[in-house]
Structures are given as C-alpha cells and as structure tokens.
Design a protein around this motif. Structure first.
Motif, PDB file in Angstrom:
ATOM      1  N   ASP A  10      -2.504  -8.529 -11.755  1.00 28.91           N
ATOM      2  CA  ASP A  10      -3.827  -7.899 -11.829  1.00 28.91           C
ATOM      3  C   ASP A  10      -3.723  -6.419 -12.196  1.00 28.91           C
ATOM      4  OD1 ASP A  10      -4.843 -10.343 -11.128  1.00 28.91           O
ATOM      5  OD2 ASP A  10      -5.302  -9.807  -9.051  1.00 28.91           O
ATOM      6  N   MET A  11      -2.620  -5.771 -11.843  1.00 23.14           N
ATOM      7  CA  MET A  11      -2.413  -4.370 -12.208  1.00 23.14           C
ATOM      8  C   MET A  11      -2.026  -4.205 -13.676  1.00 23.14           C
ATOM      9  SD  MET A  11      -0.411  -2.621  -8.972  1.00 23.14           S
ATOM     10  CE  MET A  11      -0.495  -0.998  -9.756  1.00 23.14           C
ATOM     11  N   GLY A  12      -1.530  -5.295 -14.287  1.00 27.19           N
ATOM     12  CA  GLY A  12      -1.156  -5.233 -15.696  1.00 27.19           C
ATOM     13  C   GLY A  12       0.320  -5.409 -15.977  1.00 27.19           C
ATOM     14  N   PHE A  13       1.140  -5.655 -14.954  1.00 30.55           N
ATOM     15  CA  PHE A  13       2.563  -5.862 -15.168  1.00 30.55           C
ATOM     16  C   PHE A  13       2.796  -7.107 -16.015  1.00 30.55           C
ATOM     17  CE2 PHE A  13       2.753  -2.969 -11.613  1.00 30.55           C
ATOM     18  CZ  PHE A  13       3.957  -2.280 -11.778  1.00 30.55           C
ATOM     19  N   ASP A  14       3.859  -7.085 -16.804  1.00 29.31           N
ATOM     20  CA  ASP A  14       4.187  -8.212 -17.675  1.00 29.31           C
ATOM     21  C   ASP A  14       4.877  -9.340 -16.930  1.00 29.31           C
ATOM     22  OD1 ASP A  14       3.454  -7.157 -20.419  1.00 29.31           O
ATOM     23  OD2 ASP A  14       4.750  -5.561 -19.699  1.00 29.31           O
ATOM     24  N   GLY A  15       5.530  -9.028 -15.838  1.00 30.79           N
ATOM     25  CA  GLY A  15       6.243 -10.046 -15.083  1.00 30.79           C
ATOM     26  C   GLY A  15       6.912  -9.428 -13.883  1.00 30.79           C
ATOM     27  N   LYS A  16       7.740 -10.232 -13.216  1.00 32.23           N
ATOM     28  CA  LYS A  16       8.379  -9.772 -11.985  1.00 32.23           C
ATOM     29  C   LYS A  16       9.883 -10.012 -12.042  1.00 32.23           C
ATOM     30  CE  LYS A  16       7.644  -9.703  -6.982  1.00 32.23           C
ATOM     31  NZ  LYS A  16       7.331  -8.255  -6.990  1.00 32.23           N
ATOM     32  N   THR A  17      10.635  -9.021 -11.584  1.00 31.26           N
ATOM     33  CA  THR A  17      12.072  -9.220 -11.449  1.00 31.26           C
ATOM     34  C   THR A  17      12.331 -10.049 -10.197  1.00 31.26           C
ATOM     35  OG1 THR A  17      12.198  -7.048 -10.355  1.00 31.26           O
ATOM     36  CG2 THR A  17      12.760  -7.158 -12.707  1.00 31.26           C
ATOM     37  N   LEU A  18      13.360 -10.904 -10.275  1.00 32.76           N
ATOM     38  CA  LEU A  18      13.631 -11.878  -9.221  1.00 32.76           C
ATOM     39  C   LEU A  18      15.098 -11.812  -8.820  1.00 32.76           C
ATOM     40  CD1 LEU A  18      11.834 -14.892 -10.972  1.00 32.76           C
ATOM     41  CD2 LEU A  18      10.807 -13.246  -9.373  1.00 32.76           C
ATOM     42  N   CYS A  70       3.136 -11.253  -6.872  1.00 35.79           N
ATOM     43  CA  CYS A  70       3.009 -11.576  -8.295  1.00 35.79           C
ATOM     44  C   CYS A  70       1.559 -11.432  -8.759  1.00 35.79           C
ATOM     45  CB  CYS A  70       3.500 -12.999  -8.568  1.00 35.79           C
ATOM     46  SG  CYS A  70       5.289 -13.209  -8.534  1.00 35.79           S
ATOM     47  N   GLU A  71       0.631 -11.915  -7.967  1.00 40.14           N
ATOM     48  CA  GLU A  71      -0.784 -11.822  -8.334  1.00 40.14           C
ATOM     49  C   GLU A  71      -1.240 -10.361  -8.349  1.00 40.14           C
ATOM     50  OE1 GLU A  71      -2.648 -14.365  -5.478  1.00 40.14           O
ATOM     51  OE2 GLU A  71      -2.256 -16.197  -6.634  1.00 40.14           O
ATOM     52  N   GLN A  72      -0.767  -9.569  -7.395  1.00 37.30           N
ATOM     53  CA  GLN A  72      -1.097  -8.151  -7.383  1.00 37.30           C
ATOM     54  C   GLN A  72      -0.573  -7.468  -8.641  1.00 37.30           C
ATOM     55  OE1 GLN A  72       1.345  -5.555  -4.963  1.00 37.30           O
ATOM     56  NE2 GLN A  72      -0.487  -4.547  -4.103  1.00 37.30           N
ATOM     57  N   ALA A  73       0.693  -7.740  -8.976  1.00 34.41           N
ATOM     58  CA  ALA A  73       1.304  -7.131 -10.157  1.00 34.41           C
ATOM     59  C   ALA A  73       0.609  -7.585 -11.433  1.00 34.41           C
ATOM     60  CB  ALA A  73       2.790  -7.482 -10.211  1.00 34.41           C
ATOM     61  N   GLU A  87       0.807  -1.217   0.000  1.00 35.16           N
ATOM     62  CA  GLU A  87       0.000   0.000   0.000  1.00 35.16           C
ATOM     63  C   GLU A  87       0.846   1.276   0.000  1.00 35.16           C
ATOM     64  OE1 GLU A  87      -0.554  -2.563   1.954  1.00 35.16           O
ATOM     65  OE2 GLU A  87      -2.677  -3.139   1.865  1.00 35.16           O
ATOM     66  N   PRO A  88       2.003   1.328   0.714  1.00 31.01           N
ATOM     67  CA  PRO A  88       2.776   2.574   0.733  1.00 31.01           C
ATOM     68  C   PRO A  88       3.323   3.011  -0.624  1.00 31.01           C
ATOM     69  CG  PRO A  88       3.400   1.162   2.579  1.00 31.01           C
ATOM     70  CD  PRO A  88       2.544   0.336   1.672  1.00 31.01           C
ATOM     71  N   VAL A  89       3.462   2.078  -1.583  1.00 23.95           N
ATOM     72  CA  VAL A  89       4.044   2.449  -2.876  1.00 23.95           C
ATOM     73  C   VAL A  89       3.077   2.219  -4.034  1.00 23.95           C
ATOM     74  CG1 VAL A  89       6.405   2.009  -2.091  1.00 23.95           C
ATOM     75  CG2 VAL A  89       5.113   0.156  -3.185  1.00 23.95           C
ATOM     76  N   ILE A  90       1.825   1.947  -3.745  1.00 21.96           N
ATOM     77  CA  ILE A  90       0.883   1.588  -4.810  1.00 21.96           C
ATOM     78  C   ILE A  90       0.667   2.752  -5.783  1.00 21.96           C
ATOM     79  CG2 ILE A  90      -1.290   2.266  -3.697  1.00 21.96           C
ATOM     80  CD1 ILE A  90      -0.609  -1.077  -5.475  1.00 21.96           C
ATOM     81  N   THR A  91       0.718   3.981  -5.291  1.00 19.75           N
ATOM     82  CA  THR A  91       0.570   5.138  -6.188  1.00 19.75           C
ATOM     83  C   THR A  91       1.701   5.189  -7.197  1.00 19.75           C
ATOM     84  OG1 THR A  91      -0.606   6.429  -4.511  1.00 19.75           O
ATOM     85  CG2 THR A  91       0.406   7.647  -6.317  1.00 19.75           C
ATOM     86  N   ALA A  92       2.917   4.953  -6.727  1.00 16.81           N
ATOM     87  CA  ALA A  92       4.075   4.962  -7.624  1.00 16.81           C
ATOM     88  C   ALA A  92       3.972   3.846  -8.660  1.00 16.81           C
ATOM     89  CB  ALA A  92       5.360   4.807  -6.823  1.00 16.81           C
ATOM     90  N   LEU A  93       3.531   2.670  -8.254  1.00 21.23           N
ATOM     91  CA  LEU A  93       3.357   1.574  -9.202  1.00 21.23           C
ATOM     92  C   LEU A  93       2.351   1.962 -10.287  1.00 21.23           C
ATOM     93  CD1 LEU A  93       3.212  -1.558  -6.838  1.00 21.23           C
ATOM     94  CD2 LEU A  93       5.169  -0.663  -8.105  1.00 21.23           C
TER      95      LEU A  93
END
Length: 299
Positions: free
Chosen positions: A222-230, A217-220, A179-185
């Motif tokens: 659902d927001m539309g991200f293509d994938g996650k850095t690991l 990962c599920e949050q990202a 939640e603290p960074v959701i605006t930036a995302l």
C-alpha cells in the motif's frame, strides 16, 4: 567519478516483478542448488551477514560458480557483497562481476560515496551496462541521506531497506505494523521514486508467523514498495500473493482504460469510470498494473 562517465542503461524496469526477493547464504551449496527450484522472483546470493568470517572465501567461490552455471530460469539473480568498510568487498566484486549476476547489492550504505566507489570498481572490472547496483539502507544516517544516495550514480537501480538494523540504531521496538520506523520507510520511498528506482521492503524475521508477514507485505504494498525481501522459502508464497495484482484488479484496470479511450474518441473533455473522474495519470497506473501482471504470468 562523474555521472557522465557511465552510459545510461535501462537498469530500472518498472514492470520487472520483484514481489519476493529471497536472501540465500552463498556458503550453503545445497541452498544455492535449491534456489533454482523456488518461486521467488529474485534471488540474492549473500556473502555478508549470512556468512561467517571463516566461510567468506567458500561463499564467494560458490556464488560465482552458481551464477556462471546459470539454470536460474527467468529469476533475477543479485549478489550481496560485504560492506565497503571491510577487507572482503573488493575480492567479492572481482569474483562475482566476472560471473555476471543481474545486480550487485551493497550493504550498509550511508552516503553516495559508497555507491560511486563500487560503481567505479565495477567499471574497472568490466561489468556490462546491464549489471545494476542496489543499495541497502540500514542505519539512521542512511535514511537521512536517502536522496543523495538515490541520486548518486546512473548504475543504481534499487533501494533495499533494512529495518532490523534501523530499529537497533534507533533503539526502537520492532512491531508488526512498524510505527517506530514508518518515517524512515517514507523517506526511502520518496527518494527511490524521485529518482526512478525500484524499492524493496525489509525482511520479516518471524519465519513461522504468516499472518504477521502478510500484514507487513500489505502495508509495504500500500505504501508503494515493489516487493519484500525474505529470509526463508516458506515466505515466498505470501509475498507473491500480496504484491501481485489480483484478477479483479487487472479487469478493473482494463475497463478504466477502455472508458478513458472511449471518452477521448467521442471528444469528451472529461472521462468518468464508476462515478469518478479519470485522467491520464490513472490510465498510466492501469497500464503499469496490467504490464506487471503480464510479466508475472511470463515467469
């Protein structure tokens, strides 16, 4: 450099799988060799944060040698160079451009000028049109400048968010649900999609916490991200599973397209599928999902 000085190229492929994007320290020769056997869609050979100052020269050489040697199969290979505020980045670029990675990732980008600077140097170094630029947004200023950064240069193809540094800059707590960074995302997502770029979510640092990783990962997704850095190979399977369309999703997409096409053939003004109205935009999404599934299968 004016945007017209660089020919447009198809750097952004909306159907290129980037479910799992693994950072690998280029100073670790064994890690680079192991990377060729991992199920990550994309490998980022890291010359920056994962490499100590006294190992920069070795990492640069090993990254260039690994890329030139190839044997990464269908995996996409990018290199994260050091930031343009360091003395290392120009040496990094000279070495790795010649080796021929798929992309160059610039860390800690805060404005459009950094992207244009690296793009101009890539052109001087003879980088082919197919070699893309990625920009990493990691500071409050970067996210406030997300739109001009995304619009900065035709070679730019992907934005990567760095939520750890962002949380530090905001003096915010790092939570699983973020939640603290959701605006930036959201700002980064808007900028990426407005300019036709891919966008990748930040890393999850708790390597042993698979449940927390899945939540992010599920949050990202659902927001539309293509994938996650690991940051660890053990995280690959979770990211691959979450960001891949399920069999049910693919079957549903195919049925939606069929319903739309059947209605069009009958001359119906409105098409419905499972009780809801469907339009061309829904068909476009369905076709993209099927194409992504096919691209994943090809890996």
């Amino acid at each position: 450099m004016p945007r017209s000085a660089v020919l447009q190229a198809p750097f952004s492929n909306p159907c290129r799988p980037r479910r799992s994007v693994l950072f690998m320290p280029a100073s670790n020769a064994r890690a680079l060799e192991k990377a060729r056997t991992l199920a990550a869609d994309t490998l980022v050979l890291d010359l920056e944060d994962a490499v100590a100052p006294d190992a920069k020269d070795v990492a640069r050489r090993q990254a260039a040698e690994a890329i030139a040697a190839g044997a990464f199969g269908r995996r996409e290979v990018a290199v994260r160079i050091n930031g343009t505020d360091t003395d290392w980045w120009a040496y990094d670029l000279r070495a790795v451009v010649k080796a021929g990675p798929d992309a160059i990732l610039i860390p800690k980008v805060e404005d459009a000028g950094s992207v244009c600077l690296v793009a101009d140097r890539m052109l001087r170094r003879g980088a082919p049109r197919s070699m893309a630029l990625w920009a990493m947004l990691e500071t409050p200023r970067a996210f406030l400048n997300a739109d001009p950064i995304a619009a900065s240069h035709p070679r730019l193809a992907c934005l990567v968010v760095g939520t750890n540094d962002l949380s530090k800059g905001l003096q915010a707590r790092q939570t699983v649900t973020r939640e603290p960074v959701i605006t930036a995302l959201g700002l980064a997502m808007l900028a990426a999609r407005a300019h036709g770029h891919a966008i990748l979510d930040g890393v999850y640092g708790a390597i042993g916490d698979t449940d927390g990783l899945r939540v992010q990962c599920e949050q990202a997704r659902d927001m539309g991200f293509d994938g996650k850095t690991l940051i660890h190979p053990s995280q690959i399977d979770t990211a691959n599973a979450v960001f891949a369309p399920s069999r049910a999703d693919v079957e549903d997409a195919g049925a939606l397209i069929a319903a739309y096409e059947a209605a069009a053939e009958e001359g119906a003004g409105v098409a419905t599928y499972r009780g809801r109205m469907i339009e061309a935009l829904h068909v476009d999404d369905a076709r993209r999902l099927i194409a992504l599934s096919e691209a994943i299968a090809a890996l």
